[in-house]
Design a protein around this motif. Structure first.
Motif, PDB file in Angstrom:
ATOM      1  N   GLU A 182       0.763  -1.153   0.146  1.00  0.00           N
ATOM      2  CA  GLU A 182       0.097  -0.142  -0.051  1.00  0.00           C
ATOM      3  C   GLU A 182       0.934   1.331  -0.104  1.00  0.00           C
ATOM      4  O   GLU A 182       0.954   2.249  -0.754  1.00  0.00           O
ATOM      5  CB  GLU A 182      -1.029  -0.034   1.333  1.00  0.00           C
ATOM      6  CG  GLU A 182      -1.767   1.056   1.403  1.00  0.00           C
ATOM      7  CD  GLU A 182      -2.673   1.161   2.751  1.00  0.00           C
ATOM      8  OE1 GLU A 182      -2.432   1.826   3.515  1.00  0.00           O
ATOM      9  OE2 GLU A 182      -3.460   0.016   2.808  1.00  0.00           O
ATOM     10  N   ARG A 183       1.972   1.440   0.816  1.00  0.00           N
ATOM     11  CA  ARG A 183       2.838   2.643   1.091  1.00  0.00           C
ATOM     12  C   ARG A 183       3.487   2.724  -0.266  1.00  0.00           C
ATOM     13  O   ARG A 183       3.620   3.932  -0.775  1.00  0.00           O
ATOM     14  CB  ARG A 183       3.661   2.264   2.100  1.00  0.00           C
ATOM     15  CG  ARG A 183       4.553   3.646   2.371  1.00  0.00           C
ATOM     16  CD  ARG A 183       5.763   3.153   3.331  1.00  0.00           C
ATOM     17  NE  ARG A 183       6.569   2.146   2.627  1.00  0.00           N
ATOM     18  CZ  ARG A 183       7.369   2.476   1.692  1.00  0.00           C
ATOM     19  NH1 ARG A 183       7.453   3.666   0.955  1.00  0.00           N
ATOM     20  NH2 ARG A 183       7.944   1.463   0.999  1.00  0.00           N
ATOM     21  N   SER A 184       4.066   1.626  -0.834  1.00  0.00           N
ATOM     22  CA  SER A 184       4.867   1.732  -2.147  1.00  0.00           C
ATOM     23  C   SER A 184       4.169   2.509  -3.335  1.00  0.00           C
ATOM     24  O   SER A 184       4.571   3.013  -4.048  1.00  0.00           O
ATOM     25  CB  SER A 184       5.563   0.553  -2.235  1.00  0.00           C
ATOM     26  OG  SER A 184       4.600  -0.328  -3.078  1.00  0.00           O
ATOM     27  N   MET A 185       2.829   2.140  -3.370  1.00  0.00           N
ATOM     28  CA  MET A 185       2.006   2.632  -4.323  1.00  0.00           C
ATOM     29  C   MET A 185       1.599   4.023  -4.231  1.00  0.00           C
ATOM     30  O   MET A 185       1.128   4.973  -5.447  1.00  0.00           O
ATOM     31  CB  MET A 185       0.749   1.969  -4.404  1.00  0.00           C
ATOM     32  CG  MET A 185       1.025   0.229  -4.931  1.00  0.00           C
ATOM     33  SD  MET A 185      -0.561  -0.588  -5.049  1.00  0.00           S
ATOM     34  CE  MET A 185      -1.386   0.259  -6.460  1.00  0.00           C
ATOM     35  N   THR A 186       1.681   4.703  -2.906  1.00  0.00           N
ATOM     36  CA  THR A 186       1.238   6.088  -2.848  1.00  0.00           C
ATOM     37  C   THR A 186       2.183   7.104  -2.126  1.00  0.00           C
ATOM     38  O   THR A 186       2.235   8.341  -2.434  1.00  0.00           O
ATOM     39  CB  THR A 186       0.159   5.991  -1.768  1.00  0.00           C
ATOM     40  OG1 THR A 186       0.364   5.478  -0.644  1.00  0.00           O
ATOM     41  CG2 THR A 186      -1.101   5.347  -2.446  1.00  0.00           C
ATOM     42  N   LYS A 187       3.166   6.386  -1.721  1.00  0.00           N
ATOM     43  CA  LYS A 187       4.358   7.287  -0.783  1.00  0.00           C
ATOM     44  C   LYS A 187       5.627   7.449  -1.886  1.00  0.00           C
ATOM     45  O   LYS A 187       6.011   8.223  -2.709  1.00  0.00           O
ATOM     46  CB  LYS A 187       4.480   6.969   0.350  1.00  0.00           C
ATOM     47  CG  LYS A 187       3.357   7.017   1.245  1.00  0.00           C
ATOM     48  CD  LYS A 187       2.664   8.400   1.339  1.00  0.00           C
ATOM     49  CE  LYS A 187       1.513   8.129   2.254  1.00  0.00           C
ATOM     50  NZ  LYS A 187       0.877   9.530   2.363  1.00  0.00           N
ATOM     51  N   HIS A 188       6.277   6.210  -1.664  1.00  0.00           N
ATOM     52  CA  HIS A 188       7.456   6.091  -2.712  1.00  0.00           C
ATOM     53  C   HIS A 188       7.530   4.630  -2.935  1.00  0.00           C
ATOM     54  O   HIS A 188       7.433   3.764  -2.183  1.00  0.00           O
ATOM     55  CB  HIS A 188       8.654   6.430  -1.974  1.00  0.00           C
ATOM     56  CG  HIS A 188       9.978   6.707  -2.921  1.00  0.00           C
ATOM     57  ND1 HIS A 188      10.562   5.529  -3.342  1.00  0.00           N
ATOM     58  CD2 HIS A 188      10.677   7.776  -3.637  1.00  0.00           C
ATOM     59  CE1 HIS A 188      11.652   5.785  -4.038  1.00  0.00           C
ATOM     60  NE2 HIS A 188      11.605   7.248  -4.256  1.00  0.00           N
ATOM     61  N   ARG A 189       8.053   4.307  -4.106  1.00  0.00           N
ATOM     62  CA  ARG A 189       8.075   2.888  -4.490  1.00  0.00           C
ATOM     63  C   ARG A 189       8.906   1.985  -3.779  1.00  0.00           C
ATOM     64  O   ARG A 189       8.840   0.449  -3.866  1.00  0.00           O
ATOM     65  CB  ARG A 189       8.201   2.708  -6.058  1.00  0.00           C
ATOM     66  CG  ARG A 189       9.649   3.186  -6.778  1.00  0.00           C
ATOM     67  CD  ARG A 189       9.824   2.993  -8.205  1.00  0.00           C
ATOM     68  NE  ARG A 189      10.905   3.827  -8.633  1.00  0.00           N
ATOM     69  CZ  ARG A 189      11.167   5.041  -8.803  1.00  0.00           C
ATOM     70  NH1 ARG A 189       9.812   5.763  -8.733  1.00  0.00           N
ATOM     71  NH2 ARG A 189      12.124   5.504  -8.915  1.00  0.00           N
ATOM     72  N   ASN A 190      10.198   2.786  -3.451  1.00  0.00           N
ATOM     73  CA  ASN A 190      11.018   1.750  -2.828  1.00  0.00           C
ATOM     74  C   ASN A 190      10.567   0.664  -1.647  1.00  0.00           C
ATOM     75  O   ASN A 190       9.811   1.256  -0.792  1.00  0.00           O
ATOM     76  CB  ASN A 190      12.192   2.511  -2.436  1.00  0.00           C
ATOM     77  CG  ASN A 190      13.107   3.087  -3.487  1.00  0.00           C
ATOM     78  OD1 ASN A 190      12.662   2.819  -4.771  1.00  0.00           O
ATOM     79  ND2 ASN A 190      14.436   3.908  -3.389  1.00  0.00           N
ATOM     80  N   LEU A 191      11.229  -0.424  -1.529  1.00  0.00           N
ATOM     81  CA  LEU A 191      10.923  -1.320  -0.522  1.00  0.00           C
ATOM     82  C   LEU A 191      11.924  -1.793   0.200  1.00  0.00           C
ATOM     83  O   LEU A 191      13.269  -1.646  -0.249  1.00  0.00           O
ATOM     84  CB  LEU A 191      10.191  -2.440  -1.106  1.00  0.00           C
ATOM     85  CG  LEU A 191       8.675  -2.401  -1.946  1.00  0.00           C
ATOM     86  CD1 LEU A 191       8.632  -3.472  -2.737  1.00  0.00           C
ATOM     87  CD2 LEU A 191       7.911  -1.946  -0.899  1.00  0.00           C
ATOM     88  N   ARG A 192      12.120  -2.187   1.376  1.00  0.00           N
ATOM     89  CA  ARG A 192      12.828  -2.709   2.245  1.00  0.00           C
ATOM     90  C   ARG A 192      13.405  -4.142   1.521  1.00  0.00           C
ATOM     91  O   ARG A 192      12.583  -4.968   1.287  1.00  0.00           O
ATOM     92  CB  ARG A 192      12.607  -2.802   3.695  1.00  0.00           C
ATOM     93  CG  ARG A 192      13.492  -3.373   4.566  1.00  0.00           C
ATOM     94  CD  ARG A 192      13.126  -3.882   5.965  1.00  0.00           C
ATOM     95  NE  ARG A 192      12.361  -4.734   5.883  1.00  0.00           N
ATOM     96  CZ  ARG A 192      12.490  -6.164   5.927  1.00  0.00           C
ATOM     97  NH1 ARG A 192      13.943  -6.371   5.822  1.00  0.00           N
ATOM     98  NH2 ARG A 192      11.588  -7.042   5.739  1.00  0.00           N
ATOM     99  N   TYR A 193      14.779  -4.227   1.237  1.00  0.00           N
ATOM    100  CA  TYR A 193      15.287  -5.523   0.710  1.00  0.00           C
ATOM    101  C   TYR A 193      15.964  -5.897   1.818  1.00  0.00           C
ATOM    102  O   TYR A 193      17.099  -5.192   2.567  1.00  0.00           O
ATOM    103  CB  TYR A 193      15.984  -5.165  -0.329  1.00  0.00           C
ATOM    104  CG  TYR A 193      16.686  -6.448  -1.117  1.00  0.00           C
ATOM    105  CD1 TYR A 193      15.719  -7.220  -1.869  1.00  0.00           C
ATOM    106  CD2 TYR A 193      17.854  -6.825  -0.950  1.00  0.00           C
ATOM    107  CE1 TYR A 193      16.249  -8.206  -2.483  1.00  0.00           C
ATOM    108  CE2 TYR A 193      18.743  -7.990  -1.461  1.00  0.00           C
ATOM    109  CZ  TYR A 193      17.787  -8.728  -2.270  1.00  0.00           C
ATOM    110  OH  TYR A 193      18.355  -9.845  -2.934  1.00  0.00           O
TER     111      TYR A 193
END
Length: 314
Positions: A182-193
């Protein structure tokens, strides 16, 4: 040759993979777009001069796989110069919504039509290829696109250079949780890896003429090798994908005011109510999105002060 038209397809895949895996799992593809006049650096530089500024995003290519979006180094060049100097600029760039140019729209539609016909359909609509969009990537040597996911289905084609494209299963919530999607679609696309994810990934090693199918919301990260790279993401959204995206966006807005929501599908009746309300509001404000200033303001109101992160000085 295509059985329906007798024309060689622009995108092709192993028929067994196309029947077995599409649209639920990634698979390798081949294409005939390398060297196309619209996909050369001079023509891409021209495109960069024509697109609205909020459809161009670029930064340093020296990013981490798990990159903090607030700590991404910028590149002190204008978009056209980034393209012209991409071999030495140390940059990563995406030109968004290239279908706004009629020439590029035609190219995208012809490529997808070849896949539709391979699946036995005579039109894009019959095959479910709706809301067709294109995203052009131009990257310097040894650049990284951090771990992220996208809100559409995608035939990713490598046009110039060498690239490593690593994809992860979107059903594995140990990799990306529902609230992170949800957050990646609306705030910033980067995810924790996390490096522990690595054994679960599927890597596609791409050269010009290669590509891969990237299903909706499958997380991935990408890196170029020792030469500059040109790639094109040929994307579409089905009706179901648009429904899911709208719910994710509305859920994110509710979470922002302290009302976290379950992911789409958990409460179908409530989903229907939220969807109807959200679409009525977005339809009402659609005429306001004609100018760059209005789009910036609406993004800021709906998604927060970081929503315009790719616009310098926003």
């Amino acid at each position: 040759m295509n059985a329906v038209t007798g024309i060689a397809p622009l995108i092709s895949a192993d028929n067994a993979a196309l029947r077995r895996d599409f649209p639920l799992k990634p698979f390798a593809i081949r294409h005939k777009l390398a060297g196309h006049p619209l996909l050369t650096l001079p023509r891409i530089a021209q495109l960069a001069s024509e697109l609205p500024r909020d459809l161009i995003e670029y930064n340093s290519g020296q990013a981490a796989i798990s990159q903090d979006p607030d700590a991404i180094a910028s590149v002190d060049l204008d978009p056209v110069e980034v393209v012209k100097r991409i071999e030495t600029a140390g940059a990563w760039m995406v030109l968004k919504r290239v279908e706004k140019s009629p020439e590029y729209r035609k190219l995208l539609e012809e490529a997808l039509l070849s896949v539709a016909r391979a699946r036995g359909f005579n039109s894009l609509g019959d095959a479910g290829f709706e809301q067709v969009e294109g995203f052009m990537f131009v990257s310097s040597p040894n650049s990284t696109t951090p771990f992220h996911l996208d809100s559409e289905d995608n035939f990713f084609v490598q046009v110039q250079g060498e690239k490593f494209f690593t994809i992860f299963d979107n059903n594995d919530r140990a990799i990306v949780a529902d609230d992170e999607i949800e957050r990646s679609m609306t705030k910033h696309r980067n995810l924790r890896y996390d490096e522990n994810f690595a054994p679960r990934g599927t890597e596609f090693h791409l050269f010009a003429g290669d590509g891969c199918y990237v299903p909706y919301q499958w997380p991935h990260w990408v890196r170029t090798a020792g030469s500059y790279s040109i790639s094109l993401a040929i994307t579409w959204k089905t009706r179901e994908v648009r429904r899911l995206n709208d719910l994710h966006f509305f859920n994110s807005m509710l979470r922002g005011i302290g009302l976290p929501q379950p992911p789409p599908g958990v409460q179908p009746a409530r989903d229907a109510i939220k969807l109807a309300f959200y679409r009525s509001v977005t339809t009402a404000i659609k005429p306001l999105r004609g100018s760059l200033a209005a789009r910036r303001l609406l993004r800021r109101i709906a998604l927060g002060k970081r929503a315009n992160y790719y616009l310098k000085g926003a």
